[in-house]
Design a protein around this motif. Structure first.
Motif, PDB file in Angstrom:
ATOM      1  N   UNK A  42      49.274  61.208  -4.660  1.00 51.50           N
ATOM      2  CA  UNK A  42      48.990  60.856  -6.096  1.00 51.50           C
ATOM      3  C   UNK A  42      47.301  60.837  -6.201  1.00 51.50           C
ATOM      4  N   UNK A  43      47.211  60.987  -7.273  1.00 51.65           N
ATOM      5  CA  UNK A  43      45.438  61.046  -7.561  1.00 51.65           C
ATOM      6  C   UNK A  43      45.193  60.639  -9.269  1.00 51.65           C
ATOM      7  N   UNK A  63      45.084  53.068 -10.392  1.00 49.51           N
ATOM      8  CA  UNK A  63      44.136  54.094 -10.663  1.00 49.51           C
ATOM      9  C   UNK A  63      43.396  54.479  -9.363  1.00 49.51           C
ATOM     10  N   UNK A  64      44.234  54.388  -8.210  1.00 49.88           N
ATOM     11  CA  UNK A  64      43.586  54.852  -6.912  1.00 49.88           C
ATOM     12  C   UNK A  64      44.549  56.166  -6.245  1.00 49.88           C
ATOM     13  N   UNK A  65      43.864  56.684  -5.221  1.00 50.01           N
ATOM     14  CA  UNK A  65      44.320  57.676  -4.406  1.00 50.01           C
ATOM     15  C   UNK A  65      45.432  56.970  -3.393  1.00 50.01           C
ATOM     16  N   UNK A  66      46.798  57.701  -3.605  1.00 48.95           N
ATOM     17  CA  UNK A  66      47.650  57.425  -2.295  1.00 48.95           C
ATOM     18  C   UNK A  66      48.236  58.415  -1.811  1.00 48.95           C
ATOM     19  N   UNK A 102      48.686  58.213 -12.785  1.00 49.03           N
ATOM     20  CA  UNK A 102      48.590  59.478 -12.069  1.00 49.03           C
ATOM     21  C   UNK A 102      49.436  60.506 -11.793  1.00 49.03           C
ATOM     22  N   UNK A 103      48.776  61.499 -11.272  1.00 51.64           N
ATOM     23  CA  UNK A 103      49.811  62.559 -11.259  1.00 51.64           C
ATOM     24  C   UNK A 103      50.180  62.751  -9.583  1.00 51.64           C
ATOM     25  N   UNK A 104      51.174  63.173  -9.285  1.00 54.82           N
ATOM     26  CA  UNK A 104      51.380  63.567  -7.711  1.00 54.82           C
ATOM     27  C   UNK A 104      51.557  64.973  -7.541  1.00 54.82           C
ATOM     28  N   UNK A 105      51.100  65.334  -6.200  1.00 56.25           N
ATOM     29  CA  UNK A 105      51.143  66.683  -5.596  1.00 56.25           C
ATOM     30  C   UNK A 105      52.274  66.669  -4.522  1.00 56.25           C
ATOM     31  N   UNK A 106      53.234  67.219  -4.423  1.00 55.16           N
ATOM     32  CA  UNK A 106      54.218  67.370  -3.289  1.00 55.16           C
ATOM     33  C   UNK A 106      54.597  68.740  -2.869  1.00 55.16           C
ATOM     34  N   UNK A 107      54.938  68.638  -1.607  1.00 53.91           N
ATOM     35  CA  UNK A 107      55.254  70.039  -0.732  1.00 53.91           C
ATOM     36  C   UNK A 107      56.083  70.012   0.341  1.00 53.91           C
TER      37      UNK A 107
END
Length: 503
Positions: free
Chosen positions: A447-448, A214-217, A459-464
């Motif tokens: 991930x957030x 449950x943290x930001x990575x 979490x959900x991840x944002x990638x680019x």
């Protein structure tokens, strides 16, 4: 040497001696680095007080979580030095005086074991990223437990277990697994045992434990953070990166880890979702709870002005097959090159295998099948290996680049994890993960926290694409602001049921 947790470090001469009940401390779970820096600048908080508060939590809370291997006996001295700099008006930036924990595959002069009892002779020097942290004034608080050898000793390894540190537990439900090899860093940050931590990832080992805890990575673009002094799996995929309770803290830590004047926090804007085009890779069907959280996240995107495009990432089976074979060869080559920098420890895989066979602890939970396989791997000049690496990297990059281009997307969002499973030492069950394309491509992935399955975080991840680190962090921060769902762990002893992880 690092101090065992049973022997907390003494307070340095001249440090303020504030009784526990009188500490003017913020809510450690909620406080951000900018908030703490403002308080220290105003004189209502000192780094010594903040560091002592985290050391107290390690001494108490971590008895159930078991995420911190050892504390640095110099931590309070480092904090006192930071306070003296600030008093002279010479603070070195936002990280000055901020306590940080390091995954134990990152060399410090006091140690760096990758979880293995074979590496208990300390390294000669700090890793490059540790030198950057010290130059920024950060307080190196200690080392976190990890999945031994980055989960690359056996296909039946259990995440969060090492011969040095035993088993780290998920702070939300203690009999559940913390996932991934940066398990101790993720669990420690979730339990507020440091303001931030540094993890490393080859394939999911920052984002997966961050999602489960449950943290930001944040896994940055390959090469943004120096790999000098980090026990490797593969220099083609390995990278260190920040783990934090807040995206802004991850951005601040990332700026220090990268160096060169980077300022990722300055790129965070609250309205990043408005007018954006976000691809949603649902990974549906693995977990009903995760599907529900993803649907909720899609609603957040739309309510905040983003256009959502349903996408699928391709080539996954071919990427997986080529990556695994390539990693075995790279592990032997890169690890043995690293071991040559560590006098007093085994120098080859063959010597490590013999050490493990003679040690009473190392093979007590699982074997070393991957070590045996890597021992026989071809050299990195082998044409078959070179084709495997080229295939894995090229297809992983295409899987992201082609989707971004075809739909004119800013980022792709995907679920990071399914709910944590019960730790039972029968190997990690394969559940939902979206980490592989960005990991193998060397692309940024953040991930957030996005929701819960009962008490277990998802979490959900944002990638680019390559170099889009600031953009990925900006979208993660905007999502966090729009959906502030994170809550502190409750340290529940158990729950019924079982579920899945990343590597």
């Amino acid at each position: 040497m690092l101090l065992p947790l049973a022997a907390p470090p003494p307070v340095p001469v001249g440090a303020p001696a504030v009784p526990a009940a009188a500490d003017p401390l913020p809510d450690l779970d909620a406080a951000t680095i900018p908030q703490l820096a403002r308080r220290m600048d105003a004189g209502s908080l000192t780094s010594v007080e903040l560091t002592r508060a985290y050391l107290r939590r390690i001494d108490t809370v971590d008895r159930g979580v078991r995420s911190v291997l050892a504390v640095d006996p110099e931590a309070l001295r480092q904090a006192a030095e930071s306070d003296r700099r600030r008093a002279r008006g010479q603070a070195r930036g936002l990280m000055d005086g901020i306590p940080v924990l390091l995954k134990d595959n990152i060399d410090t002069r006091s140690g760096g074991t990758a979880g293995s009892r074979a590496l208990r002779v300390p390294p000669r020097d700090d890793a490059e990223l540790v030198r950057r942290l010290r130059e920024a004034g950060a307080v190196v608080l200690g080392k976190t437990n990890m999945s031994e050898w980055g989960n690359f000793r056996s296909p039946w390894s259990t995440s969060g277990w090492s011969g040095v540190g035993g088993q780290t537990n998920n702070p939300y439900v203690l009999d559940r697994n913390p996932c991934g090899s940066s398990s101790g860093s993720g669990a420690a940050v979730a339990a507020s045992l440091a303001q931030v931590a540094v993890g490393t990832e080859t394939d999911g080992s920052i984002v997966s434990p961050a999602g489960q805890s449950g943290v930001v990575g944040f896994k940055p673009t390959l090469g943004r953070v120096s790999g000098d002094g980090i026990v490797p799996i593969s220099t083609h995929q390995d990278t260190a990166g920040p783990m934090a309770r807040h995206v802004v803290d991850a951005a601040i830590l990332m700026s220090v880890l990268e160096g060169g004047g980077a300022d990722y926090a300055a790129a965070l804007t609250p309205d990043a979702l408005r007018g954006a085009r976000v691809g949603v890779w649902r990974r549906a069907g693995f977990s009903a709870e995760t599907d529900r959280v993803v649907e909720s996240a899609v609603d957040v995107l739309r309510r905040n002005g983003a256009t959502v495009v349903e996408v699928e990432l391709s080539h996954l089976d071919r990427i997986d097959a080529a990556e695994r074979s390539a990693l075995v060869t790279e592990f032997k080559h890169d690890l043995e090159a690293y071991l040559r920098t560590r006098p007093g420890v085994p120098q080859t895989l063959t010597e490590l295998i013999a050490f493990n066979e003679a040690d009473p602890v190392e093979l007590s939970r699982f074997g070393q099948e991957l070590f045996h396989e890597a021992e026989k791997a071809p050299p990195i000049t082998d044409p078959t290996y070179r084709e495997q690496r080229r295939t894995a990297t090229d297809l992983a990059r295409r899987s992201i680049d082609e989707v971004l281009a075809a739909h004119r997307l800013d980022v792709v969002m995907a679920p990071t994890n399914s709910p944590a499973w019960r730790t039972d030492y029968t190997g990690d069950p394969f559940g939902l993960s979206s980490a592989k394309p960005a990991a193998v491509a060397g692309y940024p992935n953040a991930t957030v926290p996005a929701g819960f399955a009962g008490p277990l975080p998802i979490g959900v991840s944002f990638m680019a694409g390559h170099g889009a680190d600031a953009r990925v962090l900006r979208f993660a921060a905007a999502f966090e602001r729009a959906a502030p769902v994170r809550r502190a762990p409750a340290y529940l002893p158990t729950l019924p049921g079982v579920t899945g992880c990343g590597s």
